[in-house]
Design a protein around this motif. Structure first.
Motif, PDB file in Angstrom:
ATOM      1  N   UNK A  57      35.292  50.497  39.872  1.00 14.30           N
ATOM      2  CA  UNK A  57      35.630  49.171  39.347  1.00 14.30           C
ATOM      3  C   UNK A  57      36.832  49.214  38.409  1.00 14.30           C
ATOM      4  N   UNK A  58      37.724  50.204  38.580  1.00 14.44           N
ATOM      5  CA  UNK A  58      38.932  50.272  37.750  1.00 14.44           C
ATOM      6  C   UNK A  58      39.800  49.052  38.033  1.00 14.44           C
ATOM      7  N   UNK A  59      40.066  48.281  36.990  1.00 14.29           N
ATOM      8  CA  UNK A  59      40.809  47.030  37.130  1.00 14.29           C
ATOM      9  C   UNK A  59      42.277  47.253  36.761  1.00 14.29           C
ATOM     10  N   UNK A  60      43.170  46.976  37.705  1.00 10.12           N
ATOM     11  CA  UNK A  60      44.602  47.170  37.467  1.00 10.12           C
ATOM     12  C   UNK A  60      45.135  46.181  36.429  1.00 10.12           C
ATOM     13  N   UNK A  61      44.596  44.975  36.424  1.00 14.25           N
ATOM     14  CA  UNK A  61      45.053  43.970  35.461  1.00 14.25           C
ATOM     15  C   UNK A  61      44.640  44.366  34.044  1.00 14.25           C
ATOM     16  N   UNK A  62      43.420  44.855  33.878  1.00 13.76           N
ATOM     17  CA  UNK A  62      42.972  45.310  32.554  1.00 13.76           C
ATOM     18  C   UNK A  62      43.822  46.489  32.089  1.00 13.76           C
ATOM     19  N   UNK A  63      44.137  47.409  33.012  1.00 11.33           N
ATOM     20  CA  UNK A  63      44.986  48.551  32.660  1.00 11.33           C
ATOM     21  C   UNK A  63      46.369  48.083  32.227  1.00 11.33           C
ATOM     22  N   UNK A  64      46.911  47.086  32.905  1.00 12.30           N
ATOM     23  CA  UNK A  64      48.209  46.501  32.549  1.00 12.30           C
ATOM     24  C   UNK A  64      48.182  45.970  31.113  1.00 12.30           C
ATOM     25  N   UNK A  65      47.158  45.195  30.775  1.00 15.77           N
ATOM     26  CA  UNK A  65      47.074  44.620  29.429  1.00 15.77           C
ATOM     27  C   UNK A  65      46.860  45.702  28.374  1.00 15.77           C
ATOM     28  N   UNK A  66      46.013  46.692  28.684  1.00 17.03           N
ATOM     29  CA  UNK A  66      45.740  47.727  27.683  1.00 17.03           C
ATOM     30  C   UNK A  66      46.986  48.538  27.377  1.00 17.03           C
ATOM     31  N   UNK A  67      47.770  48.841  28.396  1.00 15.22           N
ATOM     32  CA  UNK A  67      49.002  49.595  28.169  1.00 15.22           C
ATOM     33  C   UNK A  67      50.006  48.795  27.331  1.00 15.22           C
ATOM     34  N   UNK A 286      39.593  43.739  41.332  1.00 10.55           N
ATOM     35  CA  UNK A 286      38.137  43.831  41.411  1.00 10.55           C
ATOM     36  C   UNK A 286      37.522  42.502  41.826  1.00 10.55           C
ATOM     37  N   UNK A 287      38.048  41.399  41.244  1.00 10.26           N
ATOM     38  CA  UNK A 287      37.437  40.090  41.512  1.00 10.26           C
ATOM     39  C   UNK A 287      38.473  38.987  41.694  1.00 10.26           C
ATOM     40  N   UNK A 288      39.663  39.347  42.134  1.00 15.02           N
ATOM     41  CA  UNK A 288      40.675  38.357  42.480  1.00 15.02           C
ATOM     42  C   UNK A 288      41.080  37.471  41.315  1.00 15.02           C
ATOM     43  N   UNK A 289      41.363  36.221  41.626  1.00 16.82           N
ATOM     44  CA  UNK A 289      41.848  35.277  40.609  1.00 16.82           C
ATOM     45  C   UNK A 289      40.815  34.966  39.535  1.00 16.82           C
ATOM     46  N   UNK A 290      39.544  35.096  39.878  1.00 16.46           N
ATOM     47  CA  UNK A 290      38.486  34.809  38.894  1.00 16.46           C
ATOM     48  C   UNK A 290      38.470  35.851  37.778  1.00 16.46           C
ATOM     49  N   UNK A 291      38.899  37.047  38.093  1.00 12.73           N
ATOM     50  CA  UNK A 291      38.910  38.110  37.093  1.00 12.73           C
ATOM     51  C   UNK A 291      37.559  38.800  36.986  1.00 12.73           C
ATOM     52  N   UNK A 292      37.573  39.999  36.405  1.00 15.62           N
ATOM     53  CA  UNK A 292      36.340  40.769  36.214  1.00 15.62           C
ATOM     54  C   UNK A 292      36.085  40.944  34.716  1.00 15.62           C
ATOM     55  N   UNK A 293      34.988  41.592  34.389  1.00 14.35           N
ATOM     56  CA  UNK A 293      34.622  41.779  32.986  1.00 14.35           C
ATOM     57  C   UNK A 293      35.729  42.487  32.199  1.00 14.35           C
ATOM     58  N   UNK A 294      36.365  43.466  32.823  1.00 14.57           N
ATOM     59  CA  UNK A 294      37.367  44.263  32.109  1.00 14.57           C
ATOM     60  C   UNK A 294      38.611  43.463  31.759  1.00 14.57           C
ATOM     61  N   UNK A 295      39.156  42.715  32.721  1.00 16.40           N
ATOM     62  CA  UNK A 295      40.404  41.993  32.430  1.00 16.40           C
ATOM     63  C   UNK A 295      40.143  40.693  31.662  1.00 16.40           C
ATOM     64  N   UNK A 296      38.967  40.092  31.850  1.00 17.53           N
ATOM     65  CA  UNK A 296      38.658  38.872  31.095  1.00 17.53           C
ATOM     66  C   UNK A 296      38.539  39.153  29.600  1.00 17.53           C
ATOM     67  N   UNK A 297      38.172  40.396  29.255  1.00 18.58           N
ATOM     68  CA  UNK A 297      38.119  40.787  27.847  1.00 18.58           C
ATOM     69  C   UNK A 297      39.471  40.607  27.171  1.00 18.58           C
ATOM     70  N   UNK A 298      40.544  40.942  27.896  1.00 17.89           N
ATOM     71  CA  UNK A 298      41.887  40.806  27.335  1.00 17.89           C
ATOM     72  C   UNK A 298      42.328  39.345  27.307  1.00 17.89           C
TER      73      UNK A 298
END
Length: 302
Positions: A57-67, A286-298
């Motif tokens: 479940x590694x989220x590319x969008x969450x990784x983008x924001x964290x970096x 992970x979950x398209x436009x809706x987003x997943x737990x990881x990227x929604x945190x950001x």
């Protein structure tokens, strides 16, 4: 003496429960451990960590924001005393195997001199600091740095043996790990008892445990890719040392280097780095436009 405070969050309940311990010393000890756990970990937030990249479940969008933000994930604050105790047991297991390998002269990597603060690479166990000549007693093993700077990937392997052309990975196996990664395997060894309900047959389970857990294989394959392509290490395999928590028995396995494991992750890292350069966020994979737990945190913190 100033009072100690733990801020609200997922670990607050655990902290408050520790204060209710029947034995005050045990309660104070639990609170002390949780206070330490909730401080910034010091783990780099400006790189992609292989341990995260290999998760399904590694989220590319969450990784983008964290970096971009260099922000520690909220997951770090979701802890309890048991979890921290498990982490410490893991650290002790690593230290044990690394010490034995170092005594054999079969451990290469970074070493830290506590006398002068110099960190240096050595192909075998050093008998003195390369900078100040402090004795071996002042020197601590700091594992094997594995970095791909153009892709902003950074991690560390548990060890490297040039003599064997192998990375070293040290693992502990508990029922929790099996329950998470191989529940069907664990279920096969559950037996019904008259008094305690279903319990695992530990002897048969350990006898039939014949390969590393999938996440460990994926992570070490990425480590080997980084070692070969970015660190110029002679590697063709990873040797695993497994300690079984329930009985303290041990096993060893070998995983042969196979680049096909890591190529999709390398491509994903390149895409994330390109998005950062273009200042354009990728979609959540992970979950398209809706987003997943990881990227929604950001999204909540921006």
């Amino acid at each position: 003496m100033a009072s100690r405070v733990v801020k609200g969050g997922p670990a607050l309940t655990e902290y408050l429960n520790a204060a209710k311990s029947a034995e005050p010393l045990f309660g104070d000890l639990q609170k002390h451990v949780l206070e330490k756990a909730l401080k910034p970990s010091g783990r780099r937030q400006d790189v992609l960590h292989p341990s995260e990249m290999v998760k399904p479940d590694w989220c590319h969008l969450a990784a983008f924001h964290r970096l971009r933000l260099e922000q520690e994930p909220a997951e770090r604050k979701k802890t309890n005393f048991t979890r921290e105790n498990i982490f410490q047991e893991g650290h002790q297991t690593h230290a044990k195997w690394q010490r034995w390998l170092a005594e054999m002269g079969r451990l290469a990597g970074d070493w830290l001199c506590h006398f002068c603060g110099t960190e240096f690479w050595a192909e075998t166990t050093p008998d003195r600091c390369t900078d100040c000549s402090a004795p071996a007693e002042c020197i601590e093993y700091r594992e094997v740095p594995l970095n791909a700077h153009p892709l902003r990937i950074g991690g560390k392997a548990d060890g490297y043996s040039p003599h064997d052309n192998a990375l070293i990975e040290i693992k502990t196996l508990g029922l929790g790990s099996l329950r998470y990664e191989r529940p069907e395997f664990l279920e096969r060894y559950m037996v019904e008892t008259d008094t305690f309900g279903k319990l695992p047959d530990l002897t048969r389970l350990w006898r039939d445990f014949r390969r590393p857990l999938p996440s460990a294989v994926r992570q070490t394959q990425l480590y080997m890719y980084l070692g070969v392509h970015f660190e110029d290490l002679d590697i063709d395999r990873t040797v695993f040392f497994y300690d079984f928590k329930s009985t303290q028995e041990t096993k060893s396995f070998t995983a042969t280097y196979d680049e096909s494991y890591s190529e999709p992750l390398i491509d994903a890292a390149q895409a994330i780095v390109d998005c950062i350069a273009a200042d354009t966020a990728p979609f959540c994979n992970v979950n398209g436009r809706a987003g997943c737990t990881s990227c929604l945190e950001f999204k909540e913190t921006r």
